[in-house]
Motif scaffolding. Structure first.
Motif, mmCIF file in Angstrom:
data_model
loop_
_atom_site.group_PDB
_atom_site.id
_atom_site.type_symbol
_atom_site.label_atom_id
_atom_site.label_comp_id
_atom_site.label_asym_id
_atom_site.label_seq_id
_atom_site.Cartn_x
_atom_site.Cartn_y
_atom_site.Cartn_z
ATOM 1 N N GLY A 98 -25.789 23.719 102.274
ATOM 2 C CA GLY A 98 -24.872 24.137 100.949
ATOM 3 C C GLY A 98 -25.555 25.033 99.889
ATOM 4 N N ILE A 99 -26.544 25.566 100.586
ATOM 5 C CA ILE A 99 -27.292 26.505 99.611
ATOM 6 C C ILE A 99 -26.578 27.890 99.307
ATOM 7 C CG2 ILE A 99 -29.349 28.213 99.289
ATOM 8 C CD1 ILE A 99 -30.781 25.931 101.319
ATOM 9 N N GLY A 100 -25.645 28.324 100.174
ATOM 10 C CA GLY A 100 -25.025 29.499 100.160
ATOM 11 C C GLY A 100 -23.820 29.155 99.069
ATOM 12 N N ARG A 101 -23.286 28.162 99.380
ATOM 13 C CA ARG A 101 -22.112 27.419 98.487
ATOM 14 C C ARG A 101 -22.485 27.339 97.133
ATOM 15 N NH1 ARG A 101 -20.414 22.659 100.918
ATOM 16 N NH2 ARG A 101 -21.930 21.827 99.762
ATOM 17 N N ALA A 102 -23.943 26.766 96.882
ATOM 18 C CA ALA A 102 -24.472 26.611 95.393
ATOM 19 C C ALA A 102 -24.779 28.081 94.898
ATOM 20 C CB ALA A 102 -25.466 25.618 95.521
ATOM 21 N N LEU A 103 -25.107 28.978 95.613
ATOM 22 C CA LEU A 103 -25.355 30.281 95.064
ATOM 23 C C LEU A 103 -24.225 31.042 94.806
ATOM 24 C CD1 LEU A 103 -28.364 31.337 97.747
ATOM 25 C CD2 LEU A 103 -28.629 31.432 95.100
ATOM 26 N N ILE A 104 -23.239 31.041 95.513
ATOM 27 C CA ILE A 104 -21.900 31.595 95.175
ATOM 28 C C ILE A 104 -21.314 30.603 93.856
ATOM 29 C CG2 ILE A 104 -19.642 31.863 95.962
ATOM 30 C CD1 ILE A 104 -20.828 32.149 98.707
ATOM 31 N N ASP A 105 -21.231 29.597 93.895
ATOM 32 C CA ASP A 105 -20.830 28.801 92.662
ATOM 33 C C ASP A 105 -21.450 29.129 91.389
ATOM 34 O OD1 ASP A 105 -18.879 27.804 94.115
ATOM 35 O OD2 ASP A 105 -19.833 25.657 94.364
ATOM 36 N N ARG A 106 -22.679 29.109 91.461
ATOM 37 C CA ARG A 106 -23.760 29.682 90.171
ATOM 38 C C ARG A 106 -23.240 31.252 89.851
ATOM 39 N NH1 ARG A 106 -28.695 28.463 87.768
ATOM 40 N NH2 ARG A 106 -28.929 30.063 86.310
ATOM 41 N N ALA A 107 -23.108 32.026 90.773
ATOM 42 C CA ALA A 107 -22.790 33.614 90.325
ATOM 43 C C ALA A 107 -21.420 33.602 89.702
ATOM 44 C CB ALA A 107 -22.732 34.279 91.676
ATOM 45 N N GLU A 108 -20.506 32.371 90.159
ATOM 46 C CA GLU A 108 -19.136 32.514 89.575
ATOM 47 C C GLU A 108 -19.439 32.284 88.018
ATOM 48 O OE1 GLU A 108 -14.990 30.870 90.218
ATOM 49 O OE2 GLU A 108 -16.395 29.496 90.684
ATOM 50 N N ARG A 109 -20.171 31.029 87.799
ATOM 51 C CA ARG A 109 -20.439 30.624 86.367
ATOM 52 C C ARG A 109 -21.234 31.838 85.772
ATOM 53 N NH1 ARG A 109 -21.763 25.958 89.310
ATOM 54 N NH2 ARG A 109 -24.065 26.097 89.158
ATOM 55 N N ASP A 110 -22.245 32.239 86.156
ATOM 56 C CA ASP A 110 -22.865 33.459 85.553
ATOM 57 C C ASP A 110 -22.251 34.633 85.101
ATOM 58 O OD1 ASP A 110 -25.091 31.514 85.616
ATOM 59 O OD2 ASP A 110 -26.275 32.936 86.692
ATOM 60 N N GLY A 111 -21.156 35.009 86.033
ATOM 61 C CA GLY A 111 -20.307 36.100 85.861
ATOM 62 C C GLY A 111 -19.235 35.953 85.110
ATOM 63 N N GLY A 112 -18.901 34.758 84.822
ATOM 64 C CA GLY A 112 -17.797 34.482 83.733
ATOM 65 C C GLY A 112 -16.382 34.082 84.540
ATOM 66 N N PRO A 113 -15.511 33.649 83.826
ATOM 67 C CA PRO A 113 -14.039 33.196 84.337
ATOM 68 C C PRO A 113 -13.551 34.366 85.011
ATOM 69 C CG PRO A 113 -14.014 33.353 82.146
ATOM 70 C CD PRO A 113 -15.604 33.547 82.370
ATOM 71 N N VAL A 114 -14.014 35.018 86.077
ATOM 72 C CA VAL A 114 -13.452 36.196 86.691
ATOM 73 C C VAL A 114 -13.260 36.025 87.947
ATOM 74 C CG1 VAL A 114 -14.015 37.842 84.963
ATOM 75 C CG2 VAL A 114 -15.387 37.671 86.772
ATOM 76 N N PRO A 115 -12.442 36.434 88.789
ATOM 77 C CA PRO A 115 -12.550 36.361 90.254
ATOM 78 C C PRO A 115 -13.819 36.681 91.013
ATOM 79 C CG PRO A 115 -10.491 37.506 89.880
ATOM 80 C CD PRO A 115 -11.421 37.482 88.604
ATOM 81 N N LEU A 116 -14.360 36.136 92.049
ATOM 82 C CA LEU A 116 -15.433 36.827 92.910
ATOM 83 C C LEU A 116 -14.813 37.447 94.044
ATOM 84 C CD1 LEU A 116 -17.182 33.100 93.630
ATOM 85 C CD2 LEU A 116 -17.886 35.071 92.154
ATOM 86 N N THR A 117 -15.633 38.462 94.441
ATOM 87 C CA THR A 117 -15.180 39.246 95.698
ATOM 88 C C THR A 117 -16.342 39.534 96.521
ATOM 89 O OG1 THR A 117 -15.545 41.434 94.414
ATOM 90 C CG2 THR A 117 -13.500 40.506 94.140
ATOM 91 N N LEU A 118 -16.368 40.000 97.626
ATOM 92 C CA LEU A 118 -17.270 40.295 98.389
ATOM 93 C C LEU A 118 -16.964 40.968 99.610
ATOM 94 C CD1 LEU A 118 -17.045 38.362 101.081
ATOM 95 C CD2 LEU A 118 -18.157 36.660 99.675
ATOM 96 N N THR A 119 -17.480 41.680 100.235
ATOM 97 C CA THR A 119 -17.155 42.384 101.758
ATOM 98 C C THR A 119 -17.916 41.650 102.912
ATOM 99 O OG1 THR A 119 -18.944 43.943 101.458
ATOM 100 C CG2 THR A 119 -16.607 44.522 100.561
ATOM 101 N N THR A 120 -17.659 41.652 104.066
ATOM 102 C CA THR A 120 -18.158 40.785 105.202
ATOM 103 C C THR A 120 -17.420 41.179 106.340
ATOM 104 O OG1 THR A 120 -18.903 38.402 105.486
ATOM 105 C CG2 THR A 120 -16.635 38.755 104.979
#
Length: 181
Positions: A98-120
């Motif tokens: 769950g570490i990756g998920r927790a990092l992503i969820d924290r980035a969402e909180r820190d980045g504000g109420p906006v969508p998350l994007t990524l390339t993969t």
């Protein structure tokens, strides 16, 4: 525990990235495994801006009270009004916790109420299929913003298009399914 890493921990993130790249070698993607981690200057820029996050495994038996060194990290930046995840890596010894998920969820909180994007990578099990389980969806070409097009052009210039890649997006407030990833 997730926090902004200290300047002294930035070299540890480079070592963590090298370890996280090794599984790509088993998919005949040695150039990805051999790719140089972000430079200390780049990591420092993200860290100073508060856009670098590190995960520490405090659940590990015998872990130091401070959690020890980082076992995962994430870098993000603003791209076209979204929190764009530039890099997220978890040490293979700490995968599926769950570490990756927790990092992503924290980035969402820190980045504000906006969508998350990524390339993969589209076909790597711990890339696009994993992010889909976390609530991300693949964007069509028509949905790509100018900033995402620029990111993809940079990736192509680096040779990452040797393998299928996608842009993905998660709307604010969407949470991951409980898969233990």
């Amino acid at each position: 525990m997730i926090a902004v890493p200290s300047p002294a921990e930035l070299p540890l993130l480079r070592a963590l990235e090298r370890a996280a790249g090794e599984p790509f070698r088993h998919l005949d993607m040695a150039p990805v495994a051999d790719d140089e981690p972000p430079s200390l200057d780049d990591l420092s820029r993200y860290q100073r801006a508060g856009r670098a996050l590190a995960a520490y495994d405090v659940r590990r038996p015998g872990a130091p009270a401070d959690g020890g060194g980082p076992v995962g990290y994430l870098l993000w930046e603003a791209v076209d009004g979204c929190t764009h995840i530039e890099q997220v890596s978890v040490h293979p010894d700490h995968a599926r916790r769950g570490i990756g998920r927790a990092l992503i969820d924290r980035a969402e909180r820190d980045g504000g109420p906006v969508p998350l994007t990524l390339t993969t990578f589209a076909e790597v099990p711990w890339n696009a299929p994993y992010y889909a389980r976390l609530g991300f969806r693949v964007l069509t070409d028509a949905e790509l913003t100018p900033g995402l097009r620029a990111v993809r052009a940079q990736e192509a210039a680096l040779g990452l298009d040797r393998w299928p890649r996608v842009c993905m997006r998660r709307e604010p407030g969407v949470r991951a399914a409980e898969y233990g990833n």
